[in-house]
Motif scaffolding. Structure first.
Motif, PDB file in Angstrom:
ATOM      1  N   GLY A  93      50.065  52.250  39.115  1.00 15.69           N
ATOM      2  CA  GLY A  93      51.096  52.771  38.525  1.00 15.69           C
ATOM      3  C   GLY A  93      50.220  54.527  37.626  1.00 15.69           C
ATOM      4  N   TRP A  94      50.822  55.488  37.767  1.00 11.80           N
ATOM      5  CA  TRP A  94      50.870  56.828  38.059  1.00 11.80           C
ATOM      6  C   TRP A  94      50.575  57.432  36.280  1.00 11.80           C
ATOM      7  CZ3 TRP A  94      53.113  55.307  41.440  1.00 11.80           C
ATOM      8  CH2 TRP A  94      52.640  54.910  42.884  1.00 11.80           C
ATOM      9  N   THR A 151      60.051  59.638  36.355  1.00 11.56           N
ATOM     10  CA  THR A 151      59.259  58.941  35.532  1.00 11.56           C
ATOM     11  C   THR A 151      59.091  58.068  35.967  1.00 11.56           C
ATOM     12  OG1 THR A 151      59.681  59.930  33.661  1.00 11.56           O
ATOM     13  CG2 THR A 151      57.726  61.517  34.769  1.00 11.56           C
ATOM     14  N   ASP A 191      58.653  55.654  38.962  1.00  8.81           N
ATOM     15  CA  ASP A 191      57.692  55.919  39.953  1.00  8.81           C
ATOM     16  C   ASP A 191      57.952  56.838  41.315  1.00  8.81           C
ATOM     17  OD1 ASP A 191      55.673  56.020  38.480  1.00  8.81           O
ATOM     18  OD2 ASP A 191      55.524  53.599  38.643  1.00  8.81           O
TER      19      ASP A 191
END
Length: 457
Positions: A98-99, A110, A113
């Motif tokens: 993920g980020w 968000t 993703d």
């Protein structure tokens, strides 16, 4: 008595019409926000790969991209370590865990993703919404003729409220797209029913003033095919060729306007300026642009105005290719100028198209023209995806198409100070008169030319 003479002789605006136009217009003020909603609900904040669960407590080191900035979509396979071989230290891999986003705002980006390999889905969501607007026209057009305008208008508002609220709480991107599609359909139904009610309540003579909005009423619904079925058998081959040429040039201008307008309107985030301030500027430029367009079409003519507006917009879009991303002020100024030109192009097209088509085809022509504008706005988000190959490719496509649309407008007939055509024969006579007028100065010039003669012995 022709249709234009009837418009001049009957009808007037009274308190009843003013009241109902006001009641219809107030809810419409919020409808346009849905078209640009994704600017704010799908902003992409700065991000980088999330460390793996077993990562050490040492600072997370990110690889640097060609621009010298940290990569957003890659991470090191192994953290730089003196004990590792040099070729192993530089090995990278995609973000597998993920980020991390440098923002506290929740958006669809968000939440699901929609970055790196999944960023195409962001543009797809906007395209699906525009597809809903395209589909909603014929669907609600048929329903409004079957069940009445007021029930369909009420149902459209309820559908918009339900689908919009459901989209806000969607558990997945697929469900979100479905509800956004329904939002587009309901917005199209609201616009359609409102225009029909406005046309039916406003006196006949005043309808000519609002000719920019009448076209989207019956045309996109069930009147397109009946209109074509009525008109086509009456065309002679010469009339067909002339009418088809005008039709193609008009549709190209409509497509280019919708195509380029949403390329700039939905690109607020790309200019590195606060999106709220820039959106206010983007919205505010429409006001002077429309006033200037009104003056231009009244004095310079429809054809010149339409052609130059699209050409100027195309030049502005292409100019963005050569302006560095560091020059944010200049890039923003070009984008605002281009959007203002495209907003004026829309205003000119609604009036110009209604004057180009004869009465027997006016609604059909306006409807099909609107469809092509919607098709352009639906394709525009998908074209942005080509920026992954080269950043300049989308602007080349948008700018080139806009220049083509502007060039096509110069092949249309000028309608300034001319009565509305009633039949296809009127268009044909109009074309012949225009052609004859152009040939007369050339013939007169040729007649004044004295050929040289060779001298005798």
């Amino acid at each position: 008595m022709t249709f234009s003479e009837i418009l001049d002789r009957v009808g007037s605006m009274g308190p009843f019409q003013y009241l109902h136009v006001t009641l219809l217009a107030l809810p419409i003020l919020g409808i346009a926000n849905h078209n640009l909603l994704q600017i704010f609900t799908a902003t992409t904040p700065d991000h980088h790969c999330r460390p793996p669960p077993n990562a050490s407590l040492e600072p997370w080191v990110l690889p640097l991209g060609p621009n010298g900035k940290p990569e957003k979509c890659l991470r090191f396979v192994h953290l730089p370590n003196a004990s590792l071989p040099n070729d192993t230290q530089g090995a990278t891999e995609p973000c597998l865990d993920g980020w991390i986003y440098n923002s506290t705002r929740d958006t669809i980006v968000t939440e699901w993703d929609l970055v790196c390999g999944s960023n195409k889905l962001k543009e797809m969501a906007q395209s699906v919404f525009m597809a809903g607007i395209l589909v909603g026209g014929p669907v609600f057009g048929e329903l409004s003729d079957r069940f009445g305008r007021k029930p369909i208008l009420t149902w459209s508002y309820l559908l918009l409220a339900a689908s919009g609220s459901s989209a806000a709480f969607s558990p997945s991107l697929t469900v979100y797209m479905i509800f956004r599609f329904l939002c587009g359909c309901s917005i199209s139904g609201i616009s359609l029913s409102t225009i029909i009610l406005n046309v039916e309540w406003v006196p006949t003579s005043t309808r000519a003033i609002s000719s920019t909005t009448i076209g989207y009423c019956y045309t996109i619904g069930q009147f397109i095919l009946p209109g074509l079925a009525y008109a086509v058998p009456q065309w002679r081959w010469l009339q067909l060729s002339v009418s088809a040429a005008f039709f193609i040039f008009s549709l190209l201008s409509w497509f280019a306007t919708g195509f380029a307008y949403y390329s700039l309107a939905m690109g607020v985030e790309e200019f590195g300026v606060n999106i709220y301030i820039l959106q206010i500027i983007f919205g505010g430029v429409d006001i002077p642009a429309k006033f200037i367009t009104i003056l231009s079409i009244s004095y310079l003519g429809r054809r010149i105005t339409q052609g130059f507006l699209l050409i100027l917009a195309g030049v502005a879009i292409l100019a963005l290719i050569f302006v560095s991303s560091e020059m944010q002020l200049l890039r923003t100024a070009l984008a605002v100028f281009g959007k203002g030109c495209l907003s004026g192009s829309f205003s000119c097209l609604f009036l110009y198209t209604s004057e180009l088509y004869p009465t027997v085809l006016r609604q059909t022509g306006m409807g099909i023209s609107n469809i092509w504008a919607r098709v352009g706005s639906m394709i525009a988000p998908l074209v942005k995806i080509t920026g992954e190959l080269q950043p300049f490719i989308p602007n080349v496509i948008f700018g080139t198409m806009t220049l083509l649309g502007g060039s096509a407008a110069f092949f249309l007939l000028e309608t300034l100070n001319r009565p509305l055509p009633e039949t296809i024969e009127d268009i044909q006579d109009w074309y012949q008169q225009t052609k004859k007028t152009k040939q007369e100065p050339e013939a007169e010039k040729a007649s004044q030319t004295i050929p040289l003669k060779t001298g005798g012995p």
